[in-house]
Structure formats: C-alpha cells, structure tokens
Design a protein around this motif. Structure first.
Motif, PDB file in Angstrom:
ATOM      1  N   TRP A   7      -6.299  -0.803  -0.638  1.00 18.94           N
ATOM      2  CA  TRP A   7      -6.200  -0.654  -2.087  1.00 18.94           C
ATOM      3  C   TRP A   7      -4.880  -1.197  -2.631  1.00 18.94           C
ATOM      4  O   TRP A   7      -4.757  -1.499  -3.802  1.00 18.94           O
ATOM      5  N   TYR A   9      -3.415  -4.042  -2.180  1.00 18.14           N
ATOM      6  CA  TYR A   9      -3.481  -5.421  -2.667  1.00 18.14           C
ATOM      7  C   TYR A   9      -3.921  -5.446  -4.127  1.00 18.14           C
ATOM      8  O   TYR A   9      -3.280  -6.076  -4.970  1.00 18.14           O
ATOM      9  N   ALA A  10      -5.014  -4.750  -4.438  1.00 13.48           N
ATOM     10  CA  ALA A  10      -5.485  -4.687  -5.826  1.00 13.48           C
ATOM     11  C   ALA A  10      -4.441  -4.011  -6.713  1.00 13.48           C
ATOM     12  O   ALA A  10      -4.254  -4.398  -7.870  1.00 13.48           O
ATOM     13  N   LEU A  13      -1.873  -6.579  -7.494  1.00 13.92           N
ATOM     14  CA  LEU A  13      -2.410  -7.522  -8.485  1.00 13.92           C
ATOM     15  C   LEU A  13      -2.311  -6.941  -9.894  1.00 13.92           C
ATOM     16  O   LEU A  13      -2.036  -7.662 -10.852  1.00 13.92           O
ATOM     17  N   ALA A  14      -2.535  -5.634 -10.001  1.00 16.68           N
ATOM     18  CA  ALA A  14      -2.511  -4.984 -11.317  1.00 16.68           C
ATOM     19  C   ALA A  14      -1.088  -4.743 -11.825  1.00 16.68           C
ATOM     20  O   ALA A  14      -0.819  -4.887 -13.017  1.00 16.68           O
ATOM     21  N   ILE A  83     -11.421  -8.523  -7.765  1.00 12.85           N
ATOM     22  CA  ILE A  83     -10.195  -7.718  -7.892  1.00 12.85           C
ATOM     23  C   ILE A  83      -9.439  -7.577  -6.571  1.00 12.85           C
ATOM     24  O   ILE A  83      -8.517  -6.786  -6.453  1.00 12.85           O
ATOM     25  N   GLY A  84      -9.853  -8.353  -5.545  1.00 14.85           N
ATOM     26  CA  GLY A  84      -9.128  -8.341  -4.280  1.00 14.85           C
ATOM     27  C   GLY A  84      -9.576  -7.277  -3.304  1.00 14.85           C
ATOM     28  O   GLY A  84      -8.851  -6.985  -2.362  1.00 14.85           O
ATOM     29  N   GLN A  85     -10.750  -6.728  -3.506  1.00 17.98           N
ATOM     30  CA  GLN A  85     -11.297  -5.745  -2.565  1.00 17.98           C
ATOM     31  C   GLN A  85     -12.358  -6.412  -1.698  1.00 17.98           C
ATOM     32  O   GLN A  85     -12.962  -7.411  -2.099  1.00 17.98           O
ATOM     33  N   HIS A 101      -9.161 -14.426  -4.171  1.00 16.17           N
ATOM     34  CA  HIS A 101      -8.146 -13.863  -3.263  1.00 16.17           C
ATOM     35  C   HIS A 101      -8.559 -14.105  -1.813  1.00 16.17           C
ATOM     36  O   HIS A 101      -8.439 -13.225  -0.955  1.00 16.17           O
ATOM     37  N   THR A 105      -8.791 -11.424   1.363  1.00 16.26           N
ATOM     38  CA  THR A 105     -10.101 -10.803   1.623  1.00 16.26           C
ATOM     39  C   THR A 105     -10.716 -11.283   2.927  1.00 16.26           C
ATOM     40  O   THR A 105     -11.319 -10.491   3.644  1.00 16.26           O
TER      41      THR A 105
END
Length: 158
Positions: A7, A9-10, A13-14, A83-85, A101, A105
């Motif tokens: 989580w 990574y996302a 990003l945020a 979202i990078g998940q 990403h 990923t």
C-alpha cells in the motif's frame, strides 16, 4: 530504507507524486542473512490486498462468488493497476506491463508468482481483537516501553 507493505507505493503516489516521478522511490526484496535458513523467495506479508472468507461463514458460497466476480471485473482490475496496486489474480502480466506503474506492479506480481510459499502477516491472520493486542504490544516494544519477554507474556495471556 523502510519496511512497508504494498500500500505504501500508492500512498507515495498520493502524497509525494514528484518524488515517485523523479525516480527517487525504489523497492527491493527483503535483505538476506548470510548462511540464513529458508528460501529468500518465500513471502511473508501482504504483497497485494486480498479478500478472504472464513470457513465458518454462514454465507460462504455467496461471499466467495461475490469476491470472485468483483476482483475479476475488468474495471476493478484496471482501477487498481492505475493507482499502483496489484490485483490478487493470475494472468494479468500484460495489463501490468502496459500500466502506468509497470516497473513496480510487475516487480510485485513476479515476487508472488515466483514464491514457493506465502505466510500472511500476523495481524491479518488473527481475529481483530487479538490483532489489535499484537499491534499494541509490539508498538510498546519498539517504543522501549516493554520488553520482548513482556510482549510474549502479554500475547500468551490472550
């Protein structure tokens, strides 16, 4: 260096998109210990968010059906990748490679794909009350408000 779950990574990003875009965020496997036991390709933790259903569920079949349909829904898969998940489903290599990403990923996906074994994080494998006790007692050890032995005693009392 920070030991974190997928989580993060996302989250980066945020909260720090420029940091990520500038290539300042990296990731790697957990460092090995010389002459250590075990297979370094084995995974402990949560490389991807996933759903589970207890065997004691009164609506187990319906829950499994709902989850299966939800996690394989193309829009759901795309949204997670965007979202990078990494969705917890097999056979999505091409989608990951062409996603925004891809480096991250595909790294996570390949870790899981190549892992000979997987062990869930303690706090995720326990019932909520015991998991909270574990996290609280562990935090006390890290804050030097407790000792490893007191941690063990507190968890044994659970």
């Amino acid at each position: 260096m920070e030991l974190m779950g997928s989580w993060e990574y996302a989250g980066q990003l945020a909260t720090a998109p420029d940091f990520v875009k500038q290539g300042k965020l990296g990731w790697t496997t957990f460092p090995t210990v010389p002459h250590g036991k075990g297979d370094p390709k084995s995974i402990v933790g949560n490389p991807s968010n996933f759903f589970s259903v207890t065997a004691k569920s009164k609506n187990r079949a319906a829950a499994v059906d709902f989850i299966t349909k939800t996690v394989t829904e193309p829009s759901y898969v795309k949204d997670l990748i965007d979202i990078g998940q990494v969705p917890a489903i097999a056979g999505i290599e091409d989608q990951l490679k062409s996603g925004p990403h891809a480096d991250y990923t595909t790294f996570v996906y390949d870790l899981v794909k190549q892992a000979p074994s997987y062990t869930q994080s303690w706090d995720q494998a326990l019932d909520p009350a015991t998991a909270q006790k574990l996290l609280t007692e562990l935090q006390k050890v890290f804050d030097k408000q407790s000792t490893p032995q007191r941690f063990v005693s507190a968890m044994d009392a659970e």
